[in-house]
Motif scaffolding. Structure first.
Motif, PDB file in Angstrom:
ATOM      1  N   ALA A 255      56.118  45.873  15.303  1.00 23.98           N
ATOM      2  CA  ALA A 255      55.882  44.907  14.227  1.00 23.98           C
ATOM      3  C   ALA A 255      56.520  43.567  14.596  1.00 23.98           C
ATOM      4  O   ALA A 255      55.917  42.505  14.412  1.00 23.98           O
ATOM      5  N   ALA A 256      57.727  43.624  15.163  1.00 20.29           N
ATOM      6  CA  ALA A 256      58.420  42.382  15.545  1.00 20.29           C
ATOM      7  C   ALA A 256      57.618  41.649  16.628  1.00 20.29           C
ATOM      8  O   ALA A 256      57.444  40.422  16.567  1.00 20.29           O
ATOM      9  N   GLU A 257      57.121  42.414  17.573  1.00 20.20           N
ATOM     10  CA  GLU A 257      56.325  41.825  18.655  1.00 20.20           C
ATOM     11  C   GLU A 257      55.070  41.138  18.102  1.00 20.20           C
ATOM     12  O   GLU A 257      54.727  40.026  18.489  1.00 20.20           O
ATOM     13  N   ALA A 258      54.408  41.823  17.149  1.00 21.50           N
ATOM     14  CA  ALA A 258      53.156  41.281  16.602  1.00 21.50           C
ATOM     15  C   ALA A 258      53.386  40.043  15.744  1.00 21.50           C
ATOM     16  O   ALA A 258      52.479  39.240  15.548  1.00 21.50           O
ATOM     17  N   LEU A 259      54.598  39.888  15.234  1.00 26.00           N
ATOM     18  CA  LEU A 259      54.900  38.667  14.468  1.00 26.00           C
ATOM     19  C   LEU A 259      54.821  37.451  15.383  1.00 26.00           C
ATOM     20  O   LEU A 259      54.490  36.351  14.947  1.00 26.00           O
ATOM     21  N   ARG A 260      55.114  37.636  16.652  1.00 27.76           N
ATOM     22  CA  ARG A 260      55.058  36.539  17.619  1.00 27.76           C
ATOM     23  C   ARG A 260      53.709  36.463  18.309  1.00 27.76           C
ATOM     24  O   ARG A 260      53.142  35.394  18.464  1.00 27.76           O
ATOM     25  N   SER A 261      53.239  37.619  18.757  1.00 28.43           N
ATOM     26  CA  SER A 261      52.018  37.644  19.576  1.00 28.43           C
ATOM     27  C   SER A 261      51.149  38.814  19.161  1.00 28.43           C
ATOM     28  O   SER A 261      51.553  39.966  19.274  1.00 28.43           O
ATOM     29  N   PHE A 262      49.957  38.485  18.686  1.00 34.91           N
ATOM     30  CA  PHE A 262      49.050  39.559  18.281  1.00 34.91           C
ATOM     31  C   PHE A 262      47.699  39.407  18.986  1.00 34.91           C
ATOM     32  O   PHE A 262      47.415  40.103  19.944  1.00 34.91           O
ATOM     33  N   ALA A 263      46.904  38.446  18.541  1.00 31.56           N
ATOM     34  CA  ALA A 263      45.575  38.293  19.127  1.00 31.56           C
ATOM     35  C   ALA A 263      45.667  37.800  20.567  1.00 31.56           C
ATOM     36  O   ALA A 263      44.881  38.168  21.423  1.00 31.56           O
ATOM     37  N   GLN A 264      46.639  36.945  20.805  1.00 35.53           N
ATOM     38  CA  GLN A 264      46.927  36.444  22.148  1.00 35.53           C
ATOM     39  C   GLN A 264      48.365  35.976  22.119  1.00 35.53           C
ATOM     40  O   GLN A 264      48.926  35.800  21.035  1.00 35.53           O
ATOM     41  N   PRO A 265      48.980  35.751  23.283  1.00 29.20           N
ATOM     42  CA  PRO A 265      50.377  35.320  23.265  1.00 29.20           C
ATOM     43  C   PRO A 265      50.548  34.078  22.391  1.00 29.20           C
ATOM     44  O   PRO A 265      49.763  33.125  22.497  1.00 29.20           O
ATOM     45  N   GLY A 266      51.518  34.113  21.504  1.00 25.30           N
ATOM     46  CA  GLY A 266      51.788  32.952  20.657  1.00 25.30           C
ATOM     47  C   GLY A 266      50.991  32.908  19.365  1.00 25.30           C
ATOM     48  O   GLY A 266      51.204  32.032  18.538  1.00 25.30           O
ATOM     49  N   VAL A 267      50.091  33.853  19.153  1.00 28.32           N
ATOM     50  CA  VAL A 267      49.339  33.886  17.885  1.00 28.32           C
ATOM     51  C   VAL A 267      49.773  35.126  17.089  1.00 28.32           C
ATOM     52  O   VAL A 267      49.477  36.258  17.461  1.00 28.32           O
ATOM     53  N   SER A 268      50.483  34.859  16.003  1.00 28.13           N
ATOM     54  CA  SER A 268      51.076  35.930  15.195  1.00 28.13           C
ATOM     55  C   SER A 268      50.026  36.721  14.413  1.00 28.13           C
ATOM     56  O   SER A 268      48.988  36.164  14.012  1.00 28.13           O
ATOM     57  N   VAL A 269      50.325  37.972  14.127  1.00 25.17           N
ATOM     58  CA  VAL A 269      49.475  38.784  13.245  1.00 25.17           C
ATOM     59  C   VAL A 269      49.396  38.156  11.848  1.00 25.17           C
ATOM     60  O   VAL A 269      48.446  38.395  11.102  1.00 25.17           O
ATOM     61  N   LEU A 270      50.380  37.326  11.514  1.00 23.36           N
ATOM     62  CA  LEU A 270      50.378  36.661  10.211  1.00 23.36           C
ATOM     63  C   LEU A 270      49.436  35.469  10.190  1.00 23.36           C
ATOM     64  O   LEU A 270      49.232  34.868   9.137  1.00 23.36           O
ATOM     65  N   SER A 271      48.891  35.119  11.325  1.00 21.70           N
ATOM     66  CA  SER A 271      48.163  33.856  11.425  1.00 21.70           C
ATOM     67  C   SER A 271      46.765  33.986  12.008  1.00 21.70           C
ATOM     68  O   SER A 271      46.187  33.002  12.446  1.00 21.70           O
ATOM     69  N   VAL A 272      46.225  35.217  12.020  1.00 26.64           N
ATOM     70  CA  VAL A 272      44.833  35.342  12.474  1.00 26.64           C
ATOM     71  C   VAL A 272      43.939  35.590  11.262  1.00 26.64           C
ATOM     72  O   VAL A 272      44.387  36.133  10.252  1.00 26.64           O
ATOM     73  N   SER A 273      42.717  35.239  11.371  1.00 25.12           N
ATOM     74  CA  SER A 273      41.771  35.500  10.291  1.00 25.12           C
ATOM     75  C   SER A 273      41.601  37.009  10.115  1.00 25.12           C
ATOM     76  O   SER A 273      41.515  37.746  11.095  1.00 25.12           O
ATOM     77  N   HIS A 274      41.525  37.434   8.857  1.00 25.22           N
ATOM     78  CA  HIS A 274      41.288  38.860   8.631  1.00 25.22           C
ATOM     79  C   HIS A 274      39.840  39.224   8.965  1.00 25.22           C
ATOM     80  O   HIS A 274      39.485  40.383   8.952  1.00 25.22           O
ATOM     81  N   ARG A 275      39.006  38.220   9.226  1.00 21.18           N
ATOM     82  CA  ARG A 275      37.617  38.499   9.651  1.00 21.18           C
ATOM     83  C   ARG A 275      37.479  38.510  11.173  1.00 21.18           C
ATOM     84  O   ARG A 275      36.392  38.701  11.696  1.00 21.18           O
ATOM     85  N   SER A 276      38.589  38.250  11.867  1.00 23.19           N
ATOM     86  CA  SER A 276      38.508  38.216  13.338  1.00 23.19           C
ATOM     87  C   SER A 276      38.301  39.619  13.892  1.00 23.19           C
ATOM     88  O   SER A 276      38.656  40.622  13.256  1.00 23.19           O
TER      89      SER A 276
END
Ligand SMILES: *Cc1c(COP(=O)(O)O)cnc(C)c1O
Length: 355
Positions: free
Chosen positions: A22-43
């Motif tokens: 979870a901590a990792e995804a807060l920083r990098s989810f879709a790609q390095p530097g893009v948080s899980v908190l900051s991607v579109s839920h439609r992506s």
């Protein structure tokens, strides 16, 4: 072995692997530097998490075809309302086994005709009523399989002549369940399935659509199912934490293994509660929960309660104070709690006796 042992009832301890991912995804989810908190839920990246989470539930619990799994905001308490909205036409029956069951019943009373099929209020909810009559004309029977506050638990999937609805907040994913016996199973995620902010709802699709009332969109299971739990923006982070918790559960042997571990932990702790003359169990023996172990100081030793809490706390034992309605102690030993955590508590009880 960690120096801190967390026995909180919910939100509760989760596996380290879940905190790390979870901590990792807060920083990098879709790609390095893009948080899980900051991607579109439609992506695509997020839709994949939703699909995988649904599949993990299906695999872990062997959910048959014809059922959907929903992830919804509002916690278990919101399902107390959604259930009668979607199922109550003429009459609903409730098994009253504690505070949560009572709250579910109360919501149903605001929607229509709800009755109590049986209650264990007469003995402070320390047991589960047996052999009670289920009204055959009820639209459904609502049960609470694990009573988190009192430490009691319904041990079997009951035979029920009407659609069966269960709040499994505190024992889901801790044992195999015969899903086909249920019209709907729900719970807050924060006990064995993740953290607070999302509920899971496992629903037989052909049980829906049978009431005549207008159901507001956000309460309508059929509509929410049609939209794959994304009628609106879903609680993305709690769902991500659920995804990781389910992965951990599967990687650690699934619900059979969780049940084996739960029994080992519960047996150890109850054995000490029964052996140690300073303590006494609360729940009736045959209904004892393997998740929430409730106990009090034995008669004559009541004044030692705070002293034991302090004694245990000094040894890194956190969260064993009983629920404010029940008093005494409650150790919640959910899936992420280890046998070593329980051993530390048992040792503290022994040392307190010998001190
Ligand atoms: C914790 C709990 C609830 C309440 O869950 P919320 O998500 O806080 O609404 C309901 N039922 C049971 C059995 C619980 O243990």
């Amino acid at each position: 072995m960690s120096d801190v042992h967390v026995f909180n009832a919910g939100p509760c301890l989760l596996p380290d692997q879940v905190y790390d991912r979870a901590a990792e995804a807060l920083r990098s989810f879709a790609q390095p530097g893009v948080s899980v908190l900051s991607v579109s839920h439609r992506s695509d990246e997020w839709v994949r998490i939703m699909d995988e989470t649904r599949d993990l539930w299906k695999r872990l619990l062997n959910i048959p075809d014809g059922y959907d799994v929903l992830f919804l905001a509002g916690g278990a308490s919101m399902e107390f309302l959604r259930v009668p909205m979607n199922f109550l036409e003429h009459k609903a029956a409730y098994l009253d086994t504690g505070i949560w069951a009572g709250k579910a019943y109360k919501e149903a009373c605001g929607i229509g005709n709800a009755v109590i099929a049986a209650s264990s209020a007469d003995k402070g909810y320390t047991y589960i009523p047996k052999d009670f009559d289920i009204p055959e004309d009820a639209d459904y029977l609502h049960i609470t399989t694990s009573n988190t506050v009192y430490g009691t638990r319904l041990k079997k999937d009951i035979d029920c002549p009407v659609p069966l609805v269960a709040d499994m907040s505190s024992d889901i994913l801790t044992r195999p369940v015969d899903i086909s016996r249920y019209a709907l199973i729900y719970g807050g995620a924060q006990k064995n399935a993740g953290t607070a902010g999302v509920s899971f709802v496992i629903v037989r699709k052909d049980a829906l659509g049978k009431v005549s009332r207008h159901i507001p969109s956000m309460l309508d299971y059929s509509l929410l199912s049609e939209h794959k739990s994304m009628f609106n923006t879903p609680p993305v982070f709690p769902i991500f934490v659920m995804h990781e918790t389910l992965r951990w559960t599967l990687e650690n042997g699934g619900v059979e293994e969780m049940q084996r571990r739960a029994r080992a932990k519960a047996d150890l702790l109850y054995a000490e509660v029964d052996r140690n003359p300073l303590f006494r169990g609360v729940a009736s023996r045959e209904d004892r929960s393997e998740m929430n172990v409730t106990f009090v100081m034995s008669p004559g030793n009541e004044s030692l309660e705070q002293e034991f809490l302090d004694f245990a706390f000094a040894r890194g034992i956190v969260g064993i104070k009983g629920h404010r309605y029940a008093g005494g102690f409650r150790a919640s030993i959910y899936n992420a709690c280890t046998l070593d955590d329980v051993k530390s508590l048992v040792q503290a009880m022994k040392d307190f006796e010998n001190r």
